[in-house]
Design an enzyme around this catalytic site. Structure first.
Site, PDB file in Angstrom:
ATOM      1  N   ALA A  61       1.086  -0.912   0.066  1.00  0.00           N
ATOM      2  CA  ALA A  61       0.299   0.133  -0.606  1.00  0.00           C
ATOM      3  C   ALA A  61       0.696   1.116   0.258  1.00  0.00           C
ATOM      4  O   ALA A  61       2.010   1.014   0.399  1.00  0.00           O
ATOM      5  CB  ALA A  61      -0.476  -0.022   1.502  1.00  0.00           C
ATOM      6  N   GLY A 100       0.239  -5.336   0.669  1.00  0.00           N
ATOM      7  CA  GLY A 100      -0.749  -5.226  -0.974  1.00  0.00           C
ATOM      8  C   GLY A 100      -0.182  -5.786  -1.949  1.00  0.00           C
ATOM      9  O   GLY A 100      -1.703  -6.383  -2.765  1.00  0.00           O
ATOM     10  N   GLU A 103      -0.455  -9.478  -1.480  1.00  0.00           N
ATOM     11  CA  GLU A 103      -2.096 -10.018  -1.100  1.00  0.00           C
ATOM     12  C   GLU A 103      -2.404  -9.711  -3.092  1.00  0.00           C
ATOM     13  O   GLU A 103      -3.496 -11.061  -3.310  1.00  0.00           O
ATOM     14  CB  GLU A 103      -2.695  -8.392  -0.802  1.00  0.00           C
ATOM     15  CG  GLU A 103      -2.746  -9.277   0.557  1.00  0.00           C
ATOM     16  CD  GLU A 103      -3.857  -8.399   2.209  1.00  0.00           C
ATOM     17  OE1 GLU A 103      -4.137  -8.065   2.815  1.00  0.00           O
ATOM     18  OE2 GLU A 103      -2.704  -6.646   1.641  1.00  0.00           O
ATOM     19  N   GLU A 123       2.522  -5.370   7.844  1.00  0.00           N
ATOM     20  CA  GLU A 123       1.579  -4.666   8.201  1.00  0.00           C
ATOM     21  C   GLU A 123       1.705  -5.137   9.700  1.00  0.00           C
ATOM     22  O   GLU A 123       1.710  -3.280  10.003  1.00  0.00           O
ATOM     23  CB  GLU A 123       0.200  -5.081   7.949  1.00  0.00           C
ATOM     24  CG  GLU A 123      -0.256  -4.813   6.294  1.00  0.00           C
ATOM     25  CD  GLU A 123      -0.359  -5.971   4.825  1.00  0.00           C
ATOM     26  OE1 GLU A 123      -0.142  -5.625   4.174  1.00  0.00           O
ATOM     27  OE2 GLU A 123       0.232  -7.063   5.743  1.00  0.00           O
TER      28      GLU A 123
END
Length: 719
Positions: A61, A100, A103, A123
């Site tokens: 992210a 992310g 992911e 994270e």
């Protein structure tokens, strides 16, 4: 920013473009959505490969978007759309796939990684959890125990480990995109039903409840008050016990709790502070972006005690040729053996060959004649260091950078022993030097910008978090440590026990309290320093003068223990008792408690009840107050420098951001009020008198920490 092009006739290649790490900004997310839609609607495209430009898949992210109104497509629906496609989607992972980014890769049907790639869900280190279904997909793919390990620690895995775990389908040493394209073409036409991870049943190990109870217990123990690792366990439990959609909802709820928490703000502040300290400046105008570095190919270390050995190893692992000098033959023999062991263990951990040949040893200081940089790491004694610097000035080639590893002594004085004081800086490493991340780079009055820049750059190459600080007694870290330790001693005099003080600090999040740490490092270390400062007075064991030095309160407790031969773990007795000399398990010592009672009686001190709150306020606010003095004096450029030093060098719990960040979180007016209260109660303790910078910040409306520099700048301009 994601580009789609057709390769090999029928493969849609989507390239993420957002340097340096292709973070998933709003523009990147929109680019992925558009590219996937285009690829799906193009009959020529039979399969899709997603990669990142410049050899990096995706760093996760865009942290700069945190705390803002997020625009663009949301990550979860975007990943679901990738997973739901009827054309094979293959992630080509180079460099890193983190957060992310991983992911997104988990949403693809297949994953091909380069052998040097690293993957992870870090994270938790930002006070969060993998909230784009990472906590739900990963356990379904690699199993609950492995997923718990990765998600609760945030650790990165190598491509080889990822393959072993089943996280990737193929590892290549060659061009990753080419391998992924070939792989994608090989699976065209095959059913994708068995490749959509969200549809997998989560493997349920036997004794599931016991597994999660054990995981939660371990996490609570290691997290020391951090809430994100606990939430990570809860999210993985949801994956193991609920259908995917319900687990995803639980992940969302947990993330909502974490996202606006003080701990997440603290951890994200640490993330940015660590990067900010690299953009250093000095009061003389030297700056990180304008100062050139001196070339360093060969370095020397003088003195092969504990610190010197670690520094030699750290330099060799950086790729430099190292000359290690030790004049004591016994110390030299021990050092060679210790250094070899460190290099071997380091090589084993990183999977490379040990670099024994990079270090040469000598008993003669003349062996450093042709090096580019010298780090002096002899015993912490000014006369000895003076002599070494004089010798180095005589034997080194012109232009050599001379560094001292002193932890507190005057860098300017050492520079005055040389003909080129501009080429002298402090490089204060922390033990063990090849492991600890922090490096204080101490610039003196005359240190040139090139000298500071070279030391900072070398620290970076060594994998250190380097912080440029000014020259004063103890620099930043140790200067702040002094009032912190003093308050702990005073609390013992007033009725506390080592167990109470340490318990309060460890509950706050420190891995070790003051007295356990003192036993570990050795009580004799501080005793030696106090003797050097003329504070130890064996003749004043009782009477008014015993607890006063230089007109201020002084506690001789540490001196008295040292006189009894109680030096901590090394002697089996200190503030605690141990099963034997060298033992590690601290146990309460009845002798110490009797000793404290006798001490109080002898000095007319009446023990009172002291609670955890007072321990924290006295110890931490005294330390923070000294931090404000350091900012006021210009020794540290900003609060971030202090906080990074304390998080990386002194065990300050990262989820509390650092001492200066913590002061802002508590509220500067409260810190000021409590310091005033304690200074009124203890007027003979100058460290409790609130710093004028703290008063000024409160008078300015207690601005957020990123605005403190403006107040500091204004203060310095008025001086």
């Amino acid at each position: 920013m994601a580009q789609l092009r057709l390769v090999s006739g029928s493969v849609g290649l989507i390239t993420l473009q957002n340097p340096p790490v292709n973070a998933l900004s709003a523009a990147v997310r929109q680019g992925i959505v558009d590219a996937v839609e285009t690829a799906l609607s193009d009959p020529k495209v039979k399969c899709v490969v997603i990669c990142g430009q410049n050899g990096v898949f995706c760093g996760g992210a865009d942290i700069k978007e945190f705390g803002t109104n997020i625009t663009g497509p949301h990550l979860i629906p975007m990943i679901h759309a990738i997973e739901a496609t009827n054309k094979p989607m293959v992630a080509a992972i180079e460099g890193s796939a983190l957060g992310g980014g991983l992911e997104v890769a988990l949403g693809c049907h297949y994953r091909v990684a380069h052998s040097k790639a690293r993957l992870g869900l870090p994270e938790v280190t930002l006070g969060l959890l993998p909230a784009a279904a990472g906590s739900q997909r990963l356990p379904r793919l690699i199993g609950v125990p492995a997923a718990l390990n990765l998600i609760t620690t945030g650790r990165h895995v190598t491509a080889a480990e990822a393959l072993q775990l089943g996280l990737v389908d193929q590892v290549t040493d060659r061009n990753t995109v080419d391998a992924a394209v070939k792989f994608a073409l090989s699976v065209v036409g095959q059913s994708l039903d068995a490749r959509r991870i969200s549809t997998f049943p989560c493997p349920r190990p036997a004794e599931l409840d016991a597994l999660f109870e054990d995981a939660m217990q371990k996490v609570r123990q290691s997290a020391r008050g951090a809430i994100a690792p606990v939430a990570c366990v809860q999210a993985v439990r949801a994956a193991a016990t609920l259908p995917y959609a319900e687990g995803l909802e639980r992940e969302r709820e947990l993330m909502a709790t974490l996202f606006n928490s003080g701990q997440a703000r603290a951890l994200q502040y640490c993330f940015f502070a660590q990067r900010a300290v690299g953009r250093w400046s000095t009061p003389s105008g030297a700056r990180w972006d304008t100062s050139k570095t001196l070339p360093v190919r060969k370095a020397a270390v003088i003195g092969l005690g504990t610190m010197g050995r670690g520094i030699a190893v750290a330099l060799a692992q950086t790729g430099l040729s190292v000359v290690a000098v030790e004049t004591q033959e016994k110390q030299m023999m021990e050092a060679k053996q210790a250094v070899s062991g460190m290099l071997e263990r380091g090589a084993k951990r990183s999977g490379v060959a040990p670099v024994f040949d990079r270090i040469s040893y000598s008993g003669n200081i003349r062996a450093v004649a042709d090096v580019d940089l010298v780090i002096e790491a002899v015993f912490e004694d000014m006369a000895l260091k003076e002599k070494v610097f004089q010798q180095l000035s005589a034997v080194c080639k012109p232009g050599v950078l001379l560094c001292t590893n002193t932890s507190a002594l005057d860098v300017d004085h050492l520079a005055s022993q040389t003909p080129n004081p501009e080429l002298v800086v402090g490089m204060h490493f922390f033990a063990p030097a090849h492991v600890m991340k922090l490096l204080e780079v101490v610039y003196g009055r005359g240190s040139s910008p090139q000298a500071v820049a070279t030391a900072m750059q070398l620290g970076k190459k060594m994998g250190k978090v380097s912080v440029a600080v000014g020259n004063c007694r103890g620099f930043v870290g140790n200067r702040m440590l002094k009032p912190y330790i003093e308050q702990a001693f005073y609390l013992l005099e007033e009725g506390a026990t080592p167990e109470l003080v340490d318990g309060a600090l460890e509950e706050f999040g420190f891995s070790m309290g003051i007295f356990r740490m003192s036993d570990l490092s050795g009580l004799d270390v501080g005793w030696r320093v106090r003797k050097g400062d003329g504070l130890v007075d064996p003749g004043s064991a009782s009477g008014p003068s015993a607890r006063v030095r230089q007109g201020r309160r002084y506690s001789p407790l540490g001196d008295l223990l040292c006189e009894q031969g109680r030096f901590g773990q090394k002697t089996g007795r200190g503030w605690y008792q141990y099963e034997k000399p060298g033992g590690r398990v601290a146990r309460s010592d009845p002798w110490l408690h009797s000793f404290l009672e006798g001490y109080r009686a002898r000095h007319g001190l009446v023990a009172r009840r002291i609670d955890h709150q007072e321990v924290l306020e006295r110890c931490l606010y005294a330390l923070i107050n000294e931090g404000f003095h350091i900012l006021e004096d210009g020794i540290a450029a900003g609060p971030e420098d202090i906080d990074v030093i304390y998080v990386f060098g002194y065990g300050w719990p990262r989820h509390r951001g650092g001492p200066m960040f913590y002061a802002g979180m508590v509220g500067l007016p409260k810190v000021l009020e409590r310091l005033e209260h304690y200074h009124q109660a203890h007027p003979d303790v100058p460290h409790l008198k609130p710093c004028s910078l703290l008063r000024r910040l409160v008078a300015s409306g207690s601005p957020p920490i990123h605005k403190w520099r403006e107040v500091i700048k204004k203060l310095h301009s008025q001086l």
